[in-house]
Design a protein around this motif. Structure first.
Motif, PDB file in Angstrom:
ATOM      1  N   ARG A  47       0.909  -1.169   0.122  1.00  0.00           N
ATOM      2  CA  ARG A  47      -0.103   0.251  -0.133  1.00  0.00           C
ATOM      3  C   ARG A  47       0.708   0.892  -0.064  1.00  0.00           C
ATOM      4  O   ARG A  47       1.696   1.733   0.980  1.00  0.00           O
ATOM      5  CB  ARG A  47      -1.162   0.014   1.223  1.00  0.00           C
ATOM      6  N   VAL A  48       1.068   2.586  -0.879  1.00  0.00           N
ATOM      7  CA  VAL A  48       2.180   3.172  -1.500  1.00  0.00           C
ATOM      8  C   VAL A  48       0.628   4.487  -0.854  1.00  0.00           C
ATOM      9  O   VAL A  48      -0.275   4.118  -2.032  1.00  0.00           O
ATOM     10  CB  VAL A  48       1.913   3.013  -2.970  1.00  0.00           C
ATOM     11  N   PRO A  49       0.901   5.792  -0.238  1.00  0.00           N
ATOM     12  CA  PRO A  49       0.653   7.252  -0.304  1.00  0.00           C
ATOM     13  C   PRO A  49       0.565   7.338  -2.002  1.00  0.00           C
ATOM     14  O   PRO A  49       1.648   7.410  -2.132  1.00  0.00           O
ATOM     15  CB  PRO A  49       1.281   7.834   0.431  1.00  0.00           C
ATOM     16  N   GLU A  50      -0.496   8.143  -2.153  1.00  0.00           N
ATOM     17  CA  GLU A  50      -0.686   8.719  -3.195  1.00  0.00           C
ATOM     18  C   GLU A  50      -0.793  10.318  -2.963  1.00  0.00           C
ATOM     19  O   GLU A  50      -2.022  10.141  -2.685  1.00  0.00           O
ATOM     20  CB  GLU A  50      -1.174   8.473  -4.874  1.00  0.00           C
ATOM     21  N   ILE A  51      -0.573  11.427  -3.782  1.00  0.00           N
ATOM     22  CA  ILE A  51      -1.526  12.740  -3.643  1.00  0.00           C
ATOM     23  C   ILE A  51      -2.773  12.331  -5.075  1.00  0.00           C
ATOM     24  O   ILE A  51      -1.831  12.397  -6.445  1.00  0.00           O
ATOM     25  CB  ILE A  51      -0.554  13.231  -3.249  1.00  0.00           C
ATOM     26  N   ASP A  52      -3.680  12.611  -5.167  1.00  0.00           N
ATOM     27  CA  ASP A  52      -4.458  12.521  -6.243  1.00  0.00           C
ATOM     28  C   ASP A  52      -4.386  13.627  -6.427  1.00  0.00           C
ATOM     29  O   ASP A  52      -4.008  15.108  -6.515  1.00  0.00           O
ATOM     30  CB  ASP A  52      -6.278  12.069  -5.817  1.00  0.00           C
ATOM     31  N   ALA A  53      -5.557  14.263  -7.848  1.00  0.00           N
ATOM     32  CA  ALA A  53      -5.359  15.548  -8.437  1.00  0.00           C
ATOM     33  C   ALA A  53      -6.127  16.765  -7.463  1.00  0.00           C
ATOM     34  O   ALA A  53      -5.448  17.552  -8.287  1.00  0.00           O
ATOM     35  CB  ALA A  53      -6.579  14.779 -10.436  1.00  0.00           C
ATOM     36  N   GLU A  54      -6.995  16.126  -7.185  1.00  0.00           N
ATOM     37  CA  GLU A  54      -7.647  16.792  -6.376  1.00  0.00           C
ATOM     38  C   GLU A  54      -6.573  17.571  -4.975  1.00  0.00           C
ATOM     39  O   GLU A  54      -6.712  18.417  -4.409  1.00  0.00           O
ATOM     40  CB  GLU A  54      -8.606  16.383  -5.680  1.00  0.00           C
ATOM     41  N   GLY A  55      -5.257  16.934  -4.766  1.00  0.00           N
ATOM     42  CA  GLY A  55      -3.861  17.409  -4.024  1.00  0.00           C
ATOM     43  C   GLY A  55      -4.475  16.599  -2.167  1.00  0.00           C
ATOM     44  O   GLY A  55      -3.518  16.391  -1.615  1.00  0.00           O
ATOM     45  N   HIS A  56      -5.899  15.553  -2.362  1.00  0.00           N
ATOM     46  CA  HIS A  56      -6.101  14.936  -1.506  1.00  0.00           C
ATOM     47  C   HIS A  56      -4.880  13.585  -1.315  1.00  0.00           C
ATOM     48  O   HIS A  56      -4.184  12.558  -2.181  1.00  0.00           O
ATOM     49  CB  HIS A  56      -7.265  14.147  -1.444  1.00  0.00           C
TER      50      HIS A  56
END
Length: 208
Positions: A47-56
């Protein structure tokens, strides 16, 4: 500067609107010992954290095929460039995978060295001789010294975890007693007791 824990907004100066580089991510994986003895690829689901297009900040499950370097040790890390957290449209950070090993049925790793508990019969320990023993490179004939005892440690140089200077394999002798589960075996034990007066507790001041 660094933002909230687990998120790195990037490094250096960026033009306005530049999303920058995502944060690095750290994970730990449990490998079979053969991975470091032989090298090769392994597949992990992380499980890897990512920042989505809205910055979440979101968590994404990802299957990764990782090439394991031959000779990697417990506690060392493998760097996967660009496999860390992304920033949506920006470049992803790196993923650092820390290595640990599953318990092995034969060997115990200690740094680059390996330990093997080798059962021997009482007569093999007392009289010495040659017995077959496994090593990571295959079976070898190991010479048992006369008068060996439980805990006797024998070093096989260079037969541990591979490296430019490979580790060693330490064979630790264990005395395996034949079961006295029939009259023939019991008679053999009685004959040995009569022929070999032996007090294993003499050092404790206990008499037979």
């Amino acid at each position: 500067g660094r933002g909230p824990r687990g998120f790195d907004p990037g490094r250096g100066d960026r033009a306005p609107g530049d999303p920058g580089r995502g944060s690095d991510h750290h994970a730990k994986v449990i490998l079979d010992l053969e991975a470091t003895l032989q090298g090769g690829s392994r597949t992990f689901t992380l499980r890897v954290p990512e920042i989505d297009a809205e910055g979440h900040l979101i968590s994404t499950e990802r299957a990764l095929n990782v090439q394991i370097p031959k000779g990697i040790l417990q506690g060392q890390t493998i760097r996967l460039a660009g496999q860390g957290a992304g920033t949506g449209s920006g470049a992803a950070g790196d993923l650092y995978i820390e290595v640990d090993f599953q318990p092995h049925s034969v060997y115990r790793p200690d740094g680059r060295d390996l330990y093997l508990d080798l059962p021997v019969a009482p007569w093999e320990a007392a009289l010495g001789g040659s017995v077959k023993t496994p090593t990571p490179a295959g079976m070898v004939d190991l010479k048992i010294p006369i008068g060996s005892h439980a805990g006797t440690k024998m070093r096989l140089k260079g037969r541990g975890i591979p490296a430019a200077t490979p580790g060693d394999l330490y064979v630790v002798l264990q005395i395996a007693l034949p079961p006295a589960n029939d009259e023939k075996a019991k008679a053999a034990y009685r004959a040995m007791a009569d022929a070999l007066p032996f007090n294993p507790r003499a050092h404790l001041g206990v008499s037979l």
